[in-house]
Design an enzyme around this catalytic site. Sequence first.
Site, short mmCIF file in Angstrom:
data_model
loop_
_atom_site.label_atom_id
_atom_site.label_comp_id
_atom_site.label_asym_id
_atom_site.label_seq_id
_atom_site.Cartn_x
_atom_site.Cartn_y
_atom_site.Cartn_z
N PRO A 90 0.82 -1.23 0.00
CG PRO A 90 -0.73 -1.53 1.72
CD PRO A 90 0.55 -2.08 1.16
CG ASP A 170 -6.44 1.00 -23.95
OD1 ASP A 170 -7.43 0.59 -24.58
OD2 ASP A 170 -5.52 0.28 -23.54
C1 4GN Z 1 -1.03 -3.85 -1.66
C2 4GN Z 1 -0.99 -4.83 -0.68
C3 4GN Z 1 -3.05 -3.04 -0.72
C4 4GN Z 1 -2.07 -2.95 -1.68
C5 4GN Z 1 -2.01 -4.86 0.27
C6 4GN Z 1 -2.15 -1.88 -2.72
C7 4GN Z 1 -1.02 -6.66 1.65
N1 4GN Z 1 -3.01 -3.98 0.23
N2 4GN Z 1 -2.85 -0.79 -2.42
N3 4GN Z 1 -2.04 -5.76 1.30
O1 4GN Z 1 -1.59 -2.03 -3.78
C8 4GN Z 1 0.36 -5.70 4.82
C9 4GN Z 1 1.29 -6.77 4.38
C10 4GN Z 1 -0.60 -5.40 3.73
C11 4GN Z 1 0.97 -7.06 2.97
C12 4GN Z 1 0.00 -6.03 2.50
#
Ligand code: 4GN
Length: 246
Positions: A90, A170
């Site tokens: 994230p 696109d």
């Molecule tokens: C990526 C991973 C959201 C995203 C995630 C994103 C897994 N959530 N926004 N979750 O691209 C803590 C460890 C959360 C792995 C992670």
Amino acid sequence: MQIEIVTLFPEMFEGPFGHSIIKRARGNNLLNINTVNPRDFTYDKHRIVDDTPFGGGAGMVMKPEPFFRAVDHITTSSVCENRRVILMCPGGARLDQKKCQELATYDQLILICGHYEGIDARVSQFLVDEAISIGDYVLTGGELPAMVIVDAVARMLPGVLGSHDSAKHDSFYNGLLEYPQYTRPREYEGYEVPEILLSGDHAKIERWRRKQSLKNTLERRPDLLEKFQLGAEDQKLLAEILAERA
Ligand code: 4GN
């Protein structure tokens, strides 16, 4: 392109990559997708992949060794000069069309999916080339973001889209949102297709489509238009749009 996905849940990927354009790309050997389970790189009896955080606090943190060993297994068992190791996170750099085009130039992508509350920070510090986020929200795992990357990157690979469904038109590809498209019937329950599309005047239609692209972008994504280099014709069209608004 070779894509290696490091995930505790390889079964999650069976559905999304078994249909439509991605299925065809795999069948034509334009895309090869493989999963590697970090649990297979644990050497203890219980095959443990997570542990409590140093310093205390709630939740579990994924251990570094299974990830390092899984990636090491991939890189030592395939010769590749042009690979990128990516962590789904994230807090990573936001994915956009330009990044997808850039990722499409690699021969191999290694996508690392985490779970639980987090991954030992040494993975992002010393194992990966970059961390990528698909948007400002948190998911239970990196699997869905990895699927998004695979899909968006695959359709940028030469030969994956047929010429008729090419990426040129696109949204985002050329920096603007797409123009609206219509097909038969000409009229549905009183809802009509814009007259100009039935005129057969291709120059006029092109101009109308460009104007609609500019209008959509101005109304819904003005941030995109700010970054966009307007040509002389675009400036004329935009002036028309603004005049029509007033
Ligand atoms: C990526 C991973 C959201 C995203 C995630 C994103 C897994 N959530 N926004 N979750 O691209 C803590 C460890 C959360 C792995 C992670």
